[in-house]
Design a protein around this motif. Structure first.
Motif, short mmCIF file in Angstrom:
data_model
loop_
_atom_site.label_atom_id
_atom_site.label_comp_id
_atom_site.label_asym_id
_atom_site.label_seq_id
_atom_site.Cartn_x
_atom_site.Cartn_y
_atom_site.Cartn_z
N UNK A 205 7.30 -22.73 36.17
CA UNK A 205 6.40 -22.78 36.63
C UNK A 205 6.48 -20.25 37.06
N UNK A 206 7.91 -20.41 37.64
CA UNK A 206 8.53 -19.46 38.23
C UNK A 206 8.59 -18.64 37.43
N UNK A 207 8.99 -18.65 36.11
CA UNK A 207 9.26 -18.27 34.56
C UNK A 207 8.18 -17.84 33.85
N UNK A 208 7.28 -18.77 33.64
CA UNK A 208 6.11 -18.24 33.36
C UNK A 208 5.06 -16.89 33.69
N UNK A 209 5.26 -17.35 35.69
CA UNK A 209 4.91 -16.40 36.75
C UNK A 209 4.87 -15.07 36.49
N UNK A 211 5.72 -13.96 33.05
CA UNK A 211 5.78 -13.52 31.50
C UNK A 211 6.69 -13.80 31.07
N UNK A 212 7.81 -15.09 30.84
CA UNK A 212 7.95 -16.28 30.16
C UNK A 212 6.98 -16.38 29.14
N UNK A 213 7.19 -16.29 27.96
CA UNK A 213 6.16 -17.39 27.05
C UNK A 213 6.54 -18.56 26.28
N UNK A 214 7.62 -18.75 26.31
CA UNK A 214 7.97 -19.71 25.13
C UNK A 214 9.40 -20.36 26.13
N UNK A 215 9.68 -21.45 26.39
CA UNK A 215 11.18 -22.31 26.63
C UNK A 215 11.29 -22.75 26.66
N UNK A 216 12.89 -23.22 26.01
CA UNK A 216 13.46 -24.03 25.68
C UNK A 216 14.07 -24.81 26.61
N UNK A 217 13.55 -26.41 26.20
CA UNK A 217 14.15 -27.10 27.53
C UNK A 217 15.63 -27.42 26.49
N UNK A 218 16.79 -27.23 27.27
CA UNK A 218 18.22 -27.96 27.02
C UNK A 218 19.02 -29.13 27.65
N UNK A 219 19.60 -29.53 27.06
CA UNK A 219 20.22 -30.63 27.27
C UNK A 219 21.40 -31.45 26.25
#
Length: 463
Positions: A205-209, A211-219
């Motif tokens: 949510x902080x990243x979207x706030x 201005x981030x549009x795309x997130x890649x989840x890592x593991x």
């Protein structure tokens, strides 16, 4: 009142996307202690090498880099300055004491599970610098802590400016319980651990706030994610995807790297239901030979992998697949290698990563007999890569004439050009103004180049 100039921090990152995320978090942890990032190693007061143990000769490359840093350290000291040096990441975890012994100029050595303690380590290292050289020793922290390192880190920061910061990595899972016989990850990253759901959603949510549009989840095995929700119930990656899809402003989700054993029904259903979840899946098989898969301790067969691919493509017919392949694993025969080529032909990959097998000290594979001759590995790798490159080229060509939603991220290399990514993670270049950056736009694909697509703007659908 004179302000003290911030110290300069340079981080050199090796290897995977998780190391990129870790490097960003190390910078976040040091920012309150007066360290500002620099892109120029020569002006740094502190250099951190965030290492990766996956690639061949990883430790040798680290010691070679440390030799160059020793020269820079000597140059700074000759002019009244100084340079602190830290080695982080998986090579540090595996060879911490050896690094401290062989490279006495190093001030800190710490593994991936300890970087939340970096400010404390730095304070100890700075105190050590006043000791007699014969008594000075690097601060070494390669324990696997019981505490949650993410809970002790400051909130992730993201600088979103034109052409920057529209995409972000977010680590949700670390470690591996699979113990593939070729892999060091269980020994350097530890057992599988997942971050709590609320923590992941809040960071997203902080990243979207920002201005981030795309997130890649890592593991390391991201689809083994099993974070707890507020009631203590384990939540899988598929359910997490639905929760992240509700975050305003977040428009695309990806994840990597997956293991076939952890690709469950809920995650496949999420791909069916959520356009937000991109139709591009990195799902390594490593080999097409059941005999080699057993020796690798992969715990799946080639047929099981193919049935899984069929289920995924039934749920999401436009899914593009990426994979990993190891050639020349001990005992691999010509027939085993042909089985690998067959599974590549049967799947039809959009892209793939391929490597010659190399031993990793401490792994079961290092003790196997029947090591394959280097010349044979080179020849097999070339044949495999020729096949994969042809499939990638064919996949790019199949996109010509289609209209794809492209997230425009940056200014292009040519005047009047912008660039972005298709749903399939392909680079796309097109003519357009910088006003397009930050939006997802319908782009007609009109051609291909070596590693990218050429497009033409059709209609903006999101801004």
């Amino acid at each position: 009142m004179n302000q003290i100039a911030p110290k300069k921090l340079f981080i050199k990152t090796y290897g995977c996307q998780m190391n990129v995320y870790d490097s960003d978090r190390m910078a976040d942890a040091l920012a309150p202690h007066g360290y500002a990032p620099t892109q120029d190693m020569a002006e740094a007061d502190l250099v951190l090498l965030n290492t990766c143990h996956i690639r061949e000769k990883a430790s040798e490359k680290v010691f070679s880099e440390l030799g160059r840093l020793k020269e820079l350290q000597n140059e700074k000291r000759a002019t009244g300055g100084d340079l602190m040096i830290g080695v982080a990441g998986c090579v540090a975890q595996a060879e911490g004491e050896e690094i401290a012994r062989r490279a006495p100029m190093v001030d800190m050595v710490f593994g991936p599970q300890a970087y939340h303690r970096l400010p404390d380590m730095l304070a100890k290292a700075e105190a050590n610098r006043h000791m007699h050289p014969a008594l000075k020793r690097a601060v070494v922290d390669t324990d696997f802590p019981e505490e949650d390192k993410f809970a002790h880190l400051p909130a992730a920061k993201k600088d979103v400016t034109i052409g920057r910061g529209l995409t972000a990595f977010l680590t949700v899972q670390e470690g591996c319980d699979k113990f593939c016989s070729f892999c060091v990850v269980p020994y350097t990253r530890g057992a599988e651990v997942s971050r709590p759901v609320a923590q992941v959603v809040e960071e997203a949510r902080r990243l979207a706030d920002a201005g981030v549009k795309e997130i890649t989840l890592l593991g390391q095995n991201v689809n083994a994610y099993h974070g707890e929700d507020a009631s203590g119930r384990a939540v899988g990656l598929g359910e997490l995807a639905y929760l992240l899809a509700e975050i305003p402003g977040l428009e695309r989700l990806r994840y990597t790297t997956s293991h076939p054993r952890d690709m469950d029904d809920a995650l496949i259903a999420a791909h069916r239901d959520l356009d937000f979840l991109m139709p591009y899946l990195h799902l390594p098989v490593q080999s097409g030979s059941d005999r080699i898969l057993k020796a690798m301790n992969r715990k799946h067969t080639a047929a099981e992998y193919m049935r899984l691919i069929e289920r995924i493509k039934t749920a999401r017919p436009d899914m593009a697949l990426s994979g990993d392949f190891i050639v020349g694993f001990p005992g691999e025969t010509d027939a085993d290698f042909e089985d690998t080529l067959k599974i590549i032909r049967d799947v039809g990959y959009a892209s793939a990563y391929s490597f010659k097998y190399s031993t990793r000290p401490g792994t079961p594979g290092a003790n196997l007999t029947e090591q394959i001759d280097e010349a044979v590995k080179v020849e097999r790798l070339a044949r495999l890569q020729d096949l994969v490159n042809k499939q990638t080229s064919d996949f790019h060509a199949s996109c010509v004439g289609r209209t794809l939603p492209v997230l425009i991220e940056r200014v292009g290399r040519m005047p009047g050009q912008v660039g972005g990514r298709s749903p399939y993670l392909q680079a796309v270049h097109l003519e357009g103004s910088t006003d397009l950056i930050g939006g997802i736009h319908e782009v007609e694909i009109i051609g291909t180049s070596t590693n990218s697509l050429v497009g033409r703007l059709r209609q903006a659908v999101a801004a």
